[in-house]
Design an enzyme around this catalytic site. Structure first.
Site, mmCIF file in Angstrom:
data_model
loop_
_atom_site.group_PDB
_atom_site.id
_atom_site.type_symbol
_atom_site.label_atom_id
_atom_site.label_comp_id
_atom_site.label_asym_id
_atom_site.label_seq_id
_atom_site.Cartn_x
_atom_site.Cartn_y
_atom_site.Cartn_z
ATOM 1 C CG HIS A 19 -4.930 13.941 -0.231
ATOM 2 N ND1 HIS A 19 -4.533 14.946 0.611
ATOM 3 C CD2 HIS A 19 -3.802 13.238 -0.530
ATOM 4 C CE1 HIS A 19 -3.231 14.852 0.835
ATOM 5 N NE2 HIS A 19 -2.759 13.828 0.147
ATOM 6 C CE LYS A 43 6.603 12.785 6.912
ATOM 7 N NZ LYS A 43 5.540 12.690 5.907
ATOM 8 N NE ARG A 92 1.584 15.025 -6.106
ATOM 9 C CZ ARG A 92 2.098 15.345 -4.924
ATOM 10 N NH1 ARG A 92 1.539 16.296 -4.208
ATOM 11 N NH2 ARG A 92 3.166 14.743 -4.462
ATOM 12 C CB SER A 130 -0.023 17.990 2.526
ATOM 13 O OG SER A 130 -1.075 17.131 2.158
HETATM 14 O O1 PNS Z 1 1.256 10.891 2.255
HETATM 15 P P1 PNS Z 1 2.604 10.222 2.269
HETATM 16 O O2 PNS Z 1 3.445 10.814 3.386
HETATM 17 O O3 PNS Z 1 3.274 10.282 0.935
HETATM 18 O O4 PNS Z 1 2.361 8.663 2.609
HETATM 19 C C1 PNS Z 1 3.441 7.766 2.749
HETATM 20 C C2 PNS Z 1 2.960 6.387 3.253
HETATM 21 C C3 PNS Z 1 2.101 6.540 4.483
HETATM 22 C C4 PNS Z 1 2.156 5.720 2.165
HETATM 23 C C5 PNS Z 1 4.232 5.531 3.555
HETATM 24 O O5 PNS Z 1 5.100 6.276 4.370
HETATM 25 C C6 PNS Z 1 3.910 4.205 4.238
HETATM 26 O O6 PNS Z 1 3.308 3.334 3.670
HETATM 27 N N1 PNS Z 1 4.339 4.077 5.519
HETATM 28 C C7 PNS Z 1 4.105 2.891 6.305
HETATM 29 C C8 PNS Z 1 5.394 2.135 6.609
HETATM 30 C C9 PNS Z 1 5.695 1.122 5.538
HETATM 31 O O7 PNS Z 1 4.941 0.232 5.230
HETATM 32 N N2 PNS Z 1 6.896 1.279 4.931
HETATM 33 C C10 PNS Z 1 7.359 0.456 3.860
HETATM 34 C C11 PNS Z 1 6.658 0.843 2.567
HETATM 35 S S1 PNS Z 1 7.712 0.768 1.245
#
Ligand code: PNS
Length: 167
Positions: A19, A43, A92, A130
């Site tokens: 990150h 979560k 990645r 993570s």
């Molecule tokens: O670190 P992560 O868990 O891979 O991040 C995922 C994240 C936060 C980018 C994704 O879950 C997100 O954008 N959540 C917000 C809800 C949202 O907008 N959902 C529709 C997106 S397709």
């Protein structure tokens, strides 16, 4: 000229050197990069949202164009609120691609004005996640050089606190 604001969203539970690498790259490309920690009530995280925010703030102290914030709800709504035109995501390996492509295209459908930009971390971090960091630490392994030192120290503290609770 209008400033380009980028959002780097994620769970950051915890922040890894992968990150950090992406954020540094983003900070060079964009006028401002906002690390946006998702408030996800579903979560069971290791670090609370305030802890994750504190870690990110500490890791980027002195970086004037790196900001740390939290968000809930739709990412594109948050982007609109923050007047951000870019969503940054790290890629990645090929395994990341499918989910990232779905998210990018869904976000584009929801708001065509926000562009997702993918960046690759430096090679030493291409296998760091993570989830694996937490697993390795829980099982007694070392994550030195894979997470910032302050994260390593906090992971040790968490493990110690859990072991003390169990004893
Ligand atoms: O670190 P992560 O868990 O891979 O991040 C995922 C994240 C936060 C980018 C994704 O879950 C997100 O954008 N959540 C917000 C809800 C949202 O907008 N959902 C529709 C997106 S397709």
């Amino acid at each position: 000229m209008e400033k380009v604001v980028a959002i780097y969203p994620g769970s950051f539970d915890p922040l890894t050197n992968g990150h950090v690498d992406i954020i540094r790259r983003g900070a060079r490309l964009f006028d401002r990069i906002i690390i946006a920690v998702l408030i996800n009530l579903e979560k069971a995280p290791l670090f609370t949202v305030p802890e994750r925010v504190e870690i990110a703030r500490e890791a980027f102290i002195g970086n004037a164009n790196v900001e740390v914030d939290t968000f809930d709800g739709l990412l594109v709504d948050y982007a609109r609120k923050r007047r951000a035109g870019v969503i940054v995501r790290g890629l990645r390996a090929v395994s990341d691609f499918e989910f990232e492509m779905q998210m990018a295209l869904m976000n584009r459908k929801l708001n065509p004005e926000v562009e997702t930009v993918f960046m690759m971390p430096a090679e030493p971090y291409t296998y760091v996640s993570s989830r694996l960091v937490k697993e390795v630490v829980a099982l007694g392994g070392s994550v030195t050089k894979l997470v910032p030192e302050l994260v390593e120290a906090r992971l040790r503290d968490k493990k110690h606190a859990r072991e003390t609770l169990r004893a």
